[in-house]
Write an enzyme that holds these catalytic residues in place. Sequence first.
Site, short mmCIF file in Angstrom:
data_model
loop_
_atom_site.label_atom_id
_atom_site.label_comp_id
_atom_site.label_asym_id
_atom_site.label_seq_id
_atom_site.Cartn_x
_atom_site.Cartn_y
_atom_site.Cartn_z
N CYS A 101 -15.75 0.46 -7.57
CA CYS A 101 -15.88 1.67 -8.38
C CYS A 101 -16.45 1.31 -9.74
CB CYS A 101 -14.51 2.32 -8.53
SG CYS A 101 -14.53 3.85 -9.47
N HIS A 143 -14.17 8.73 -1.40
CA HIS A 143 -13.94 8.02 -2.67
C HIS A 143 -14.25 8.93 -3.86
CE1 HIS A 143 -14.35 4.27 -5.29
NE2 HIS A 143 -14.86 5.24 -6.04
N GLU A 144 -15.41 9.60 -3.80
CA GLU A 144 -15.81 10.46 -4.93
C GLU A 144 -14.91 11.70 -4.99
OE1 GLU A 144 -17.56 9.00 -6.91
OE2 GLU A 144 -18.46 7.52 -5.58
N HIS A 147 -11.80 11.14 -6.90
CA HIS A 147 -11.93 11.16 -8.37
C HIS A 147 -11.66 12.56 -8.93
CE1 HIS A 147 -13.23 7.17 -9.55
NE2 HIS A 147 -14.22 7.15 -8.67
NI NI Z 1 -15.29 5.45 -8.09
#
Ligand code: NI
Length: 175
Positions: A101, A143-144, A147
Site C-alpha cells: 500500500c 483493497h481500495e 480504504h
Molecule cells: Ni492501499
Amino acid sequence: MNNISEIAQLGTPVLRQKAEAITEVSSLETQQIINTLSVTLASTQGVGIAAPQISISKQIIIVASRPSTRYPHAPLMEPTVMINPSFQPLSEHKEKDWEGCLSIPGIRALVPRYTQIEITYTDINAQLITMPFNGFIARVFQHEYDHLDGTVYLDRVEDNKDIFAESEYFKLFNN
Ligand code: NI
C-alpha cells in the site's frame, strides 16, 4: 492543472475514517478530486488508489492494474474511476496473496481476499455499472474499497508471520 498530492501515511486519522458518499458526480469538486487522484496515482508504481489516501474522505477509488516494479505480474487494464463502489462475493472462496500500500511503504503481506466478486459503482459519466471481477483485479478492488471504510490491508492479515519487509519480498521473486 492539477497537482500531485502527498500520500497520507498510516497513522494519519483520515485513513481510519469512513469516507462520505458522493452525491454530485458532475460537480467541480468531484471532478477535481478525480483529477488529483488520477495524477497522483500515475506518479507512483501503485495499481490503485482511494481518495482518503490523498486526505479526502470521499467514496472515490481508481483501480488501475498494470505490470510495474511493485507488481510485475499484474494484468493490464484501463485506469477505472469508481464512485460510491460496493461489491458482493460471488463465492465464499478466498485466497491469500501479496499486497502492499502506498500509505504503508516498505511492507508487503499475504492477505486473504474473495477471488470472485460482483462490483457496482457509478462511473465518471454518472452511469451505474455492475460487473464481475476476479483474481488480482478483484483483490485490488477489495483493497481500495477497504480504504473507504477506514480499513487497511494489515488489518486483514491472519498471521504476523505473513508480513514481510519489501526488500525480502522482492528476494522471493528474484531467484
Ligand atoms: Ni492501499
